[in-house]
Design a protein around this motif. Structure first.
Motif, PDB file in Angstrom:
ATOM      1  N   MET A   1       0.818  -1.211   0.000  1.00 49.36           N
ATOM      2  CA  MET A   1       0.000   0.000   0.000  1.00 49.36           C
ATOM      3  C   MET A   1       0.855   1.264   0.000  1.00 49.36           C
ATOM      4  N   PHE A   2       1.939   1.262   0.763  1.00 54.84           N
ATOM      5  CA  PHE A   2       2.809   2.441   0.746  1.00 54.84           C
ATOM      6  C   PHE A   2       3.491   2.588  -0.613  1.00 54.84           C
ATOM      7  N   PHE A   3       3.772   1.458  -1.274  1.00 52.68           N
ATOM      8  CA  PHE A   3       4.336   1.544  -2.618  1.00 52.68           C
ATOM      9  C   PHE A   3       3.309   2.110  -3.600  1.00 52.68           C
ATOM     10  N   LEU A   4       2.095   1.585  -3.572  1.00 53.70           N
ATOM     11  CA  LEU A   4       1.072   2.003  -4.533  1.00 53.70           C
ATOM     12  C   LEU A   4       0.643   3.451  -4.348  1.00 53.70           C
TER      13      LEU A   4
ATOM     14  N   LEU B   1      -9.666  -5.377   0.190  1.00 53.91           N
ATOM     15  CA  LEU B   1      -9.888  -4.777   1.504  1.00 53.91           C
ATOM     16  C   LEU B   1      -8.853  -3.692   1.788  1.00 53.91           C
ATOM     17  N   TRP B   2      -7.625  -3.932   1.378  1.00 51.08           N
ATOM     18  CA  TRP B   2      -6.559  -2.948   1.610  1.00 51.08           C
ATOM     19  C   TRP B   2      -6.717  -1.736   0.703  1.00 51.08           C
ATOM     20  N   GLN B   3      -6.990  -1.971  -0.549  1.00 53.99           N
ATOM     21  CA  GLN B   3      -6.974  -0.875  -1.519  1.00 53.99           C
ATOM     22  C   GLN B   3      -8.265  -0.070  -1.524  1.00 53.99           C
ATOM     23  N   GLY B   4      -9.402  -0.746  -1.505  1.00 53.96           N
ATOM     24  CA  GLY B   4     -10.664  -0.025  -1.532  1.00 53.96           C
ATOM     25  C   GLY B   4     -10.750   0.915  -2.721  1.00 53.96           C
ATOM     26  N   PHE B   5     -11.073   2.188  -2.447  1.00 57.01           N
ATOM     27  CA  PHE B   5     -11.195   3.195  -3.498  1.00 57.01           C
ATOM     28  C   PHE B   5      -9.970   4.102  -3.591  1.00 57.01           C
ATOM     29  N   THR B   6      -8.880   3.703  -2.946  1.00 62.46           N
ATOM     30  CA  THR B   6      -7.715   4.593  -2.919  1.00 62.46           C
ATOM     31  C   THR B   6      -7.149   4.854  -4.306  1.00 62.46           C
ATOM     32  N   ASN B   7      -7.255   3.868  -5.222  1.00 62.39           N
ATOM     33  CA  ASN B   7      -6.720   4.105  -6.570  1.00 62.39           C
ATOM     34  C   ASN B   7      -7.451   5.251  -7.251  1.00 62.39           C
ATOM     35  N   PHE B   8      -8.764   5.363  -7.037  1.00 60.40           N
ATOM     36  CA  PHE B   8      -9.507   6.484  -7.613  1.00 60.40           C
ATOM     37  C   PHE B   8      -9.130   7.794  -6.934  1.00 60.40           C
ATOM     38  N   GLN B   9      -9.003   7.746  -5.604  1.00 61.70           N
ATOM     39  CA  GLN B   9      -8.660   8.963  -4.870  1.00 61.70           C
ATOM     40  C   GLN B   9      -7.313   9.518  -5.317  1.00 61.70           C
ATOM     41  N   PHE B  10      -6.326   8.649  -5.427  1.00 65.42           N
ATOM     42  CA  PHE B  10      -4.991   9.119  -5.784  1.00 65.42           C
ATOM     43  C   PHE B  10      -4.917   9.526  -7.254  1.00 65.42           C
ATOM     44  N   SER B  11      -5.652   8.844  -8.115  1.00 63.19           N
ATOM     45  CA  SER B  11      -5.654   9.234  -9.525  1.00 63.19           C
ATOM     46  C   SER B  11      -6.267  10.615  -9.712  1.00 63.19           C
ATOM     47  N   LEU B  12      -7.267  10.926  -8.888  1.00 65.87           N
ATOM     48  CA  LEU B  12      -7.955  12.212  -8.997  1.00 65.87           C
ATOM     49  C   LEU B  12      -7.393  13.276  -8.070  1.00 65.87           C
ATOM     50  N   GLY B  13      -6.443  12.898  -7.212  1.00 69.46           N
ATOM     51  CA  GLY B  13      -5.852  13.862  -6.295  1.00 69.46           C
ATOM     52  C   GLY B  13      -6.783  14.284  -5.180  1.00 69.46           C
ATOM     53  N   ILE B  14      -7.631  13.362  -4.709  1.00 70.47           N
ATOM     54  CA  ILE B  14      -8.629  13.676  -3.683  1.00 70.47           C
ATOM     55  C   ILE B  14      -8.222  13.062  -2.345  1.00 70.47           C
TER      56      ILE B  14
ATOM     57  N   THR C   1      -5.725   9.996   3.253  1.00 70.28           N
ATOM     58  CA  THR C   1      -5.663   8.581   2.880  1.00 70.28           C
ATOM     59  C   THR C   1      -4.320   7.983   3.260  1.00 70.28           C
ATOM     60  N   ARG C   2      -3.236   8.713   3.011  1.00 69.18           N
ATOM     61  CA  ARG C   2      -1.915   8.208   3.387  1.00 69.18           C
ATOM     62  C   ARG C   2      -1.811   8.058   4.907  1.00 69.18           C
ATOM     63  N   ALA C   3      -2.375   9.006   5.652  1.00 72.11           N
ATOM     64  CA  ALA C   3      -2.299   8.945   7.111  1.00 72.11           C
ATOM     65  C   ALA C   3      -3.063   7.749   7.664  1.00 72.11           C
ATOM     66  N   ASP C   4      -4.022   7.246   6.901  1.00 72.69           N
ATOM     67  CA  ASP C   4      -4.870   6.139   7.358  1.00 72.69           C
ATOM     68  C   ASP C   4      -4.385   4.778   6.867  1.00 72.69           C
ATOM     69  N   LEU C   5      -3.270   4.727   6.141  1.00 68.71           N
ATOM     70  CA  LEU C   5      -2.865   3.473   5.518  1.00 68.71           C
ATOM     71  C   LEU C   5      -2.628   2.356   6.525  1.00 68.71           C
TER      72      LEU C   5
ATOM     73  N   ALA D   1      -3.871   1.961   9.547  1.00 66.70           N
ATOM     74  CA  ALA D   1      -5.149   1.516  10.094  1.00 66.70           C
ATOM     75  C   ALA D   1      -5.955   0.758   9.048  1.00 66.70           C
ATOM     76  N   ARG D   2      -5.867   1.193   7.787  1.00 68.74           N
ATOM     77  CA  ARG D   2      -6.579   0.518   6.701  1.00 68.74           C
ATOM     78  C   ARG D   2      -6.078  -0.919   6.536  1.00 68.74           C
ATOM     79  N   VAL D   3      -4.769  -1.084   6.551  1.00 67.78           N
ATOM     80  CA  VAL D   3      -4.197  -2.426   6.424  1.00 67.78           C
ATOM     81  C   VAL D   3      -4.613  -3.292   7.604  1.00 67.78           C
ATOM     82  N   GLU D   4      -4.582  -2.729   8.797  1.00 69.82           N
ATOM     83  CA  GLU D   4      -4.971  -3.485   9.990  1.00 69.82           C
ATOM     84  C   GLU D   4      -6.433  -3.919   9.902  1.00 69.82           C
ATOM     85  N   ARG D   5      -7.308  -3.026   9.471  1.00 66.11           N
ATOM     86  CA  ARG D   5      -8.724  -3.390   9.326  1.00 66.11           C
ATOM     87  C   ARG D   5      -8.893  -4.516   8.314  1.00 66.11           C
ATOM     88  N   GLY D   6      -8.178  -4.397   7.189  1.00 63.85           N
ATOM     89  CA  GLY D   6      -8.279  -5.434   6.169  1.00 63.85           C
ATOM     90  C   GLY D   6      -7.828  -6.786   6.680  1.00 63.85           C
ATOM     91  N   VAL D   7      -6.716  -6.811   7.417  1.00 65.97           N
ATOM     92  CA  VAL D   7      -6.210  -8.070   7.970  1.00 65.97           C
ATOM     93  C   VAL D   7      -7.216  -8.661   8.937  1.00 65.97           C
TER      94      VAL D   7
END
Length: 219
Positions: free
Chosen positions: A103-106, A172-185, A190-194, A196-202
């Motif tokens: 996730m940090f790479f993507l 579960l890890w990625q969700g809608f982040t690809n759209f958010q980052f592509s659109l700059g939203i 989103t980065r600050a929540d990564l 916690a996002r990974v932990e929730r997915g696991v």
């Protein structure tokens, strides 16, 4: 001043430093401007080499683009080595580490720029696009599937189809982040929540597939 006789003789290896500078400059400009809008002259100027030197390494822009992508593929391949199964580490910690790494790479700027700018160009290079997918996303899925399969063997997970389960966990890890980052939203949030996002997915994944109950409150 160099004389003609002091130049590179036949069979002598090319100047690798200049070759690397050309690739660095080309990749930066491809991401900044797009491939079609980047001229050979601009690449040569950014690399601080002559056009003659550039052409001695790469015959045209297409070859330069392909070489740049293949170098990025090699970097991804090296990064994938960080996700090999480690029997000394608890399984759930391995899932967390895998999720955080990918996730940090993507969500890194180079990865975002690549998919926003260069992915479209790859569609015009079918063989290169397939090679990139197999080595990048395809290998990520295969490595995650191998990790999940190891979890089944060690009785940490219930019996599952590792390739389908890998896709579910990645979702579960990625969700809608690809759209958010592509659109700059909401990029910073989103980065600050990564983590916690990974932990929730696991945790959600282990609730569905874990061989033992998971006692942890989801955040």
């Amino acid at each position: 001043m160099r004389t003609p006789s002091s130049g590179r003789s036949a069979g002598r290896p090319r100047d690798h430093e200049k070759g690397r500078a050309i690739l660095d400059a080309a990749w930066f400009l491809f991401l900044e401007r797009g491939v079609e809008a980047t001229s050979i002259e601009a690449i040569a100027a950014a690399a601080k080499v002559s056009k003659v030197t550039l052409y001695s390494h790469y015959p045209d822009r297409t070859a330069l683009f392909e070489a740049s992508v293949r170098r990025e593929m090699e970097r991804i391949e090296q990064a994938q080595g960080l996700h090999r199964h480690d029997t000394a580490t608890p399984f759930i910690d391995q899932l967390r580490a895998f999720g955080l790494g990918i996730m940090f790479f993507l969500t890194s700027r180079p990865a975002i720029d690549f998919y926003n700018v260069v992915a479209g160009e790859l569609r015009r290079h079918e063989d290169l696009a397939r090679a990139f997918y197999d080595l990048g996303p395809g290998r990520t899925r295969a490595n995650l599937a191998a990790l999940l399969n190891a979890g089944v063997r060690s009785k940490q997970l219930k019996k599952l189809d590792p390739h389908i389960a890998a896709e579910e966990l990645f979702g579960l890890w990625q969700g809608f982040t690809n759209f958010q980052f592509s659109l700059g939203i909401d990029i910073d949030a989103t980065r600050a929540d990564l983590s916690a996002r990974v932990e929730r997915g696991v945790r959600i994944f282990m609730l569905a597939y874990g061989a033992k109950p998971v006692h942890s409150r989801l955040r």
